[in-house]
Design a protein around this motif. Sequence first.
Motif: not given
Length: 278
Positions: A204-218
């Motif tokens: 769960a934390q890995t999926m959340q982290g990957a998703a946030r990375l996409v959203l925040e880094s663009g």
Amino acid sequence: MSTPTLAILGCGTMGEAILGGLLAAGALPAEQLLATHHRPERCQQLAERYGIRVFESNADAARLADVAVLCVKPQVASGVIQDVADDLEGTLLISICAGVRNAQLEGWAPRARVIRAMPNTPSVIREGMTVLSPGTHATREDIALAEHIFQPIGRVRTLDEKHMDTVTGLSGSGPAFACVVLEALADGGVMMGLPRDVAVELAAQTMQGAARLVLESGEHPAALKDRVTTPAGCTIAGLLTMEDGRIRSTLARTIQEAARVAGGLGQDEEPSGRSSRS
Ligand SMILES: NC(=O)c1ccc[n+]([C@@H]2O[C@H](COP(=O)([O-])OP(=O)(O)OC[C@H]3O[C@@H](n4cnc5c(N)ncnc54)[C@H](OP(=O)(O)O)[C@@H]3O)[C@@H](O)[C@H]2O)c1
């Protein structure tokens, strides 16, 4: 913008997610939040849990509301709205019903201004994704008000209505698809000896982290994937195994099929093989 009185008509899973999210965010005071449910025991449960006024009658809540958020199943939307059509005069009606078109809503409640919305269940923890699509008579102020209602519980976008069935299949149904992927990743960890609770946390934390990375880094997801893929390493070995299982086309087709079925919900003709639940 003055604080509107908002009524959730048919407070089930999604209605409660929106209600809980709005209260947790402090977006609206409890006294300006109303809800309805046709079962008295559910009314009592919601009133006790959230300290808000809950009505068995949709008309009673609609009369008091500046904004009515329709949260019943698509199949009963027409009956609920037509019963309260007179009480919705001058009201902003926001429908979250999958597959129910703005033109249908405007036909059932001709004196209301209408916005179609598609939120999702992470709204309850203020991590929702809501897409809005205004009807013919919705004003700029109505759209701003709808954004104001959904922004505290996640991201909000406004799109043309032609995209709403796809949105329903992607972000509306998406939390369920993401949970299947998450569970499968955890299963792999369990297979290799991790305790279940640890495996679920890591996935769960890995999926959340990957998703946030996409959203925040663009950045494009492929660029982020390439960055962690060492030649001859374990990540590329895992990625090729995913490709062997045709995971990309399976997931993409999942959205295509969910969108197709979403388009038939709330319509008279039901697509074959659909269930009554979205
Ligand atoms: N679930 C999702 O992830 C999701 C995401 C985005 C949008 N949506 C949309 O959100 C809507 C609600 O979905 P949901 O999953 O929250 O469904 P739900 O849990 O069944 O919520 C609807 C609630 O309305 C109640 N109800 C039925 N008739 C009523 C009436 N005449 N007056 C007042 N309450 C009434 C139902 O009670 P009973 O259970 O007794 O029938 C139920 O508790 C659907 O239109 C769906 O397309 C759902």
